[in-house]
Enzyme design. Sequence first.
Site: not given
Length: 342
Positions: A168-170
């Site tokens: 998942i995104d940072r």
Amino acid sequence: MCWCVESRKGARRVKRYNPAVKVGREPVSGGTSWTVSAEVAGLRLDKFLAADDRLGSRGRVTAALDKGQVFVNGVEASRADAGSLLRRGDLVRLWMDRPGSSRRRPGPAGAGEVEILYEDDLLIVVNKPAGLLSVPLERKSGAASAYDHLETHLRPRGKRRPLVVHRIDRDTSGLVVFAKSLRAQEQLKAQFRRREPERVYWAVVYGHPAPPEGTWRDHLVWDSRTLIQKRTRPGDPQGKEAISHYRMIEALPGASLVEVRLATGKRNQIRLQARLRGHTLVGERRYVYGPESLRAIPFPRQALHAYRLSFRHPADGRLIRFEAALPPDLAGLLTRLRRSRP
């Protein structure tokens, strides 16, 4: 946090670990604060604090971030937030004499720890905090990741390195699963390719989706030069179908809490699909349009959380399901919006 399985017959006892460090909201009554004006909006947090009339140097800023002495809109910032761009109206507080902050805090690159919700011989499920990469990136070689934390966790046990299944995104918080064997990794990745796992996100978006429940369908193409996802025509050979099912959970002043269930899992999919419908995520900085005045709710990251994840265990095919409650920053955002009701 919770997890459950379809059947416990023959299941081994699992280990549960508490995070060594939890970074979140707490009452902030001391220190000095500044409200970001239009003149300095868009500055990096570290550059803002490094001004001569504040901390005076990037080194002092880094030390303050590592010691938990910096807050943005009531949420503790870490070194991973140093490059975050400030927005007009953000409240930045410096609490140099915060109790217990005289020493640097432990944790990978000061970015906080990962909470391990479930672990057995084949896989690990974690609750990743915002600001931490899921896996290391070559272009961000100095940034900490959940992968790094798990590698450190496994090393004393003589185990292999964690194996990536998805990410998942940072700046998205929530659930991520890693494998501990090549066979488990392949079996889990095959489930994702077949679109079998349940992946549910909670997001705070601008406006109120109409209808309040439905499906977003687009064809997206990844631009490797600008590193963003773009919508393309259905016949584009480079494009890939993106499908998300959404429903509005709660209407708020100027915003909504929505649940998004992924049918496909393209990079940045929810962030772009919401923006294409005029419902940009609160805190979004990449997938935006129009003047800054259209995004007047201050929040230091995209308001997106991987809330639920379920899949078949690679050993025996039983269904396992995990949920991660909203982190303190998102819960605080909802509280703030509810209190602003007339």
